[in-house]
Design a protein around this motif. Sequence first.
Motif, PDB file in Angstrom:
ATOM      1  N   MET A   1     -40.615 149.419  14.309  1.00  0.00           N
ATOM      2  CA  MET A   1     -39.550 149.881  15.182  1.00  0.00           C
ATOM      3  C   MET A   1     -38.393 148.883  15.141  1.00  0.00           C
ATOM      4  SD  MET A   1     -39.917 150.644  19.181  1.00  0.00           S
ATOM      5  CE  MET A   1     -38.657 150.118  20.251  1.00  0.00           C
ATOM      6  N   ARG A   2     -37.224 149.342  14.816  1.00  0.00           N
ATOM      7  CA  ARG A   2     -36.028 148.497  14.758  1.00  0.00           C
ATOM      8  C   ARG A   2     -35.274 148.612  16.073  1.00  0.00           C
ATOM      9  NH1 ARG A   2     -35.052 145.270  10.484  1.00  0.00           N
ATOM     10  NH2 ARG A   2     -32.839 145.516  10.747  1.00  0.00           N
ATOM     11  N   THR A   3     -34.765 147.483  16.518  1.00  0.00           N
ATOM     12  CA  THR A   3     -33.947 147.482  17.723  1.00  0.00           C
ATOM     13  C   THR A   3     -32.550 146.990  17.368  1.00  0.00           C
ATOM     14  OG1 THR A   3     -34.617 145.243  18.301  1.00  0.00           O
ATOM     15  CG2 THR A   3     -35.903 147.037  19.241  1.00  0.00           C
ATOM     16  N   ASN A   4     -31.614 147.346  18.196  1.00  0.00           N
ATOM     17  CA  ASN A   4     -30.248 146.888  18.023  1.00  0.00           C
ATOM     18  C   ASN A   4     -30.198 145.393  18.347  1.00  0.00           C
ATOM     19  OD1 ASN A   4     -27.555 146.174  18.511  1.00  0.00           O
ATOM     20  ND2 ASN A   4     -27.031 148.275  19.049  1.00  0.00           N
ATOM     21  N   PRO A   5     -29.824 144.545  17.383  1.00  0.00           N
ATOM     22  CA  PRO A   5     -29.849 143.103  17.625  1.00  0.00           C
ATOM     23  C   PRO A   5     -28.894 142.659  18.737  1.00  0.00           C
ATOM     24  CG  PRO A   5     -28.899 143.593  15.471  1.00  0.00           C
ATOM     25  CD  PRO A   5     -29.415 144.867  16.024  1.00  0.00           C
ATOM     26  N   ILE A   6     -27.774 143.333  18.886  1.00  0.00           N
ATOM     27  CA  ILE A   6     -26.823 142.952  19.936  1.00  0.00           C
ATOM     28  C   ILE A   6     -27.397 143.288  21.307  1.00  0.00           C
ATOM     29  CG2 ILE A   6     -24.532 143.395  20.895  1.00  0.00           C
ATOM     30  CD1 ILE A   6     -23.623 143.868  17.954  1.00  0.00           C
ATOM     31  N   LEU A   7     -27.967 144.466  21.428  1.00  0.00           N
ATOM     32  CA  LEU A   7     -28.599 144.853  22.686  1.00  0.00           C
ATOM     33  C   LEU A   7     -29.773 143.935  23.016  1.00  0.00           C
ATOM     34  CD1 LEU A   7     -28.887 146.829  25.051  1.00  0.00           C
ATOM     35  CD2 LEU A   7     -30.345 148.225  23.569  1.00  0.00           C
ATOM     36  N   THR A   8     -30.578 143.609  22.028  1.00  0.00           N
ATOM     37  CA  THR A   8     -31.714 142.716  22.238  1.00  0.00           C
ATOM     38  C   THR A   8     -31.250 141.341  22.716  1.00  0.00           C
ATOM     39  OG1 THR A   8     -32.911 143.879  20.503  1.00  0.00           O
ATOM     40  CG2 THR A   8     -33.749 141.727  21.129  1.00  0.00           C
ATOM     41  N   PHE A   9     -30.195 140.813  22.088  1.00  0.00           N
ATOM     42  CA  PHE A   9     -29.665 139.516  22.511  1.00  0.00           C
ATOM     43  C   PHE A   9     -29.237 139.552  23.968  1.00  0.00           C
ATOM     44  CE2 PHE A   9     -25.845 137.106  23.510  1.00  0.00           C
ATOM     45  CZ  PHE A   9     -26.314 135.804  23.340  1.00  0.00           C
ATOM     46  N   TRP A  10     -28.463 140.543  24.337  1.00  0.00           N
ATOM     47  CA  TRP A  10     -27.943 140.585  25.704  1.00  0.00           C
ATOM     48  C   TRP A  10     -29.049 140.805  26.726  1.00  0.00           C
ATOM     49  CZ3 TRP A  10     -23.920 138.217  27.180  1.00  0.00           C
ATOM     50  CH2 TRP A  10     -22.871 138.021  26.300  1.00  0.00           C
ATOM     51  N   LEU A  11     -30.033 141.618  26.405  1.00  0.00           N
ATOM     52  CA  LEU A  11     -31.153 141.795  27.328  1.00  0.00           C
ATOM     53  C   LEU A  11     -31.917 140.486  27.508  1.00  0.00           C
ATOM     54  CD1 LEU A  11     -32.502 145.298  26.307  1.00  0.00           C
ATOM     55  CD2 LEU A  11     -31.289 144.674  28.402  1.00  0.00           C
ATOM     56  N   ALA A  12     -32.160 139.776  26.418  1.00  0.00           N
ATOM     57  CA  ALA A  12     -32.844 138.490  26.510  1.00  0.00           C
ATOM     58  C   ALA A  12     -31.997 137.488  27.296  1.00  0.00           C
ATOM     59  CB  ALA A  12     -33.152 137.952  25.120  1.00  0.00           C
ATOM     60  N   TYR A  13     -30.719 137.478  27.075  1.00  0.00           N
ATOM     61  CA  TYR A  13     -29.817 136.559  27.767  1.00  0.00           C
ATOM     62  C   TYR A  13     -29.802 136.829  29.267  1.00  0.00           C
ATOM     63  CZ  TYR A  13     -25.482 134.068  28.842  1.00  0.00           C
ATOM     64  OH  TYR A  13     -24.544 133.238  29.371  1.00  0.00           O
ATOM     65  N   ILE A  14     -29.715 138.095  29.624  1.00  0.00           N
ATOM     66  CA  ILE A  14     -29.650 138.469  31.038  1.00  0.00           C
ATOM     67  C   ILE A  14     -30.952 138.131  31.750  1.00  0.00           C
ATOM     68  CG2 ILE A  14     -29.554 140.469  32.590  1.00  0.00           C
ATOM     69  CD1 ILE A  14     -27.523 141.671  30.561  1.00  0.00           C
ATOM     70  N   VAL A  15     -32.076 138.297  31.086  1.00  0.00           N
ATOM     71  CA  VAL A  15     -33.372 138.021  31.717  1.00  0.00           C
ATOM     72  C   VAL A  15     -33.660 136.528  31.779  1.00  0.00           C
ATOM     73  CG1 VAL A  15     -35.866 138.307  31.407  1.00  0.00           C
ATOM     74  CG2 VAL A  15     -34.347 140.256  31.127  1.00  0.00           C
ATOM     75  N   THR A  16     -33.422 135.809  30.692  1.00  0.00           N
ATOM     76  CA  THR A  16     -33.850 134.408  30.631  1.00  0.00           C
ATOM     77  C   THR A  16     -32.899 133.436  31.300  1.00  0.00           C
ATOM     78  OG1 THR A  16     -32.844 134.126  28.443  1.00  0.00           O
ATOM     79  CG2 THR A  16     -35.177 134.744  28.534  1.00  0.00           C
ATOM     80  N   ARG A  17     -31.635 133.731  31.348  1.00  0.00           N
ATOM     81  CA  ARG A  17     -30.688 132.764  31.928  1.00  0.00           C
ATOM     82  C   ARG A  17     -30.974 132.468  33.396  1.00  0.00           C
ATOM     83  NH1 ARG A  17     -25.985 130.126  30.683  1.00  0.00           N
ATOM     84  NH2 ARG A  17     -24.502 129.914  32.387  1.00  0.00           N
ATOM     85  N   PRO A  18     -31.114 133.452  34.272  1.00  0.00           N
ATOM     86  CA  PRO A  18     -31.411 133.122  35.669  1.00  0.00           C
ATOM     87  C   PRO A  18     -32.788 132.477  35.839  1.00  0.00           C
ATOM     88  CG  PRO A  18     -30.827 135.450  35.461  1.00  0.00           C
ATOM     89  CD  PRO A  18     -30.883 134.875  34.089  1.00  0.00           C
TER      90      PRO A  18
END
Length: 70
Positions: A1-18
């Motif tokens: 399953m391929r995911t959109n790398p830009i979407l994956t980055f932003w989701l990871a950023y939003i979850v991990t930063r806080p």
Amino acid sequence: MRTNPILTFWLAYIVTRPLGASFADWLGVSPSRGGLDCGTGVVSLALAVLIAVFVVRMTLVSRSSLRGPA
């Protein structure tokens, strides 16, 4: 399953930063404020080393997988 790398980055950023900021604050602040009082410098250095270790490991794994089976 391929995911959109830009979407994956932003989701990871939003979850991990806080979460990362909360964890770093907990380690760095004084016990009177609910922390462990390790100091911000020590916490920053430890997290920077941890990030560097993960980046090196991911780079080595990526390179070995590009070479194929031995």
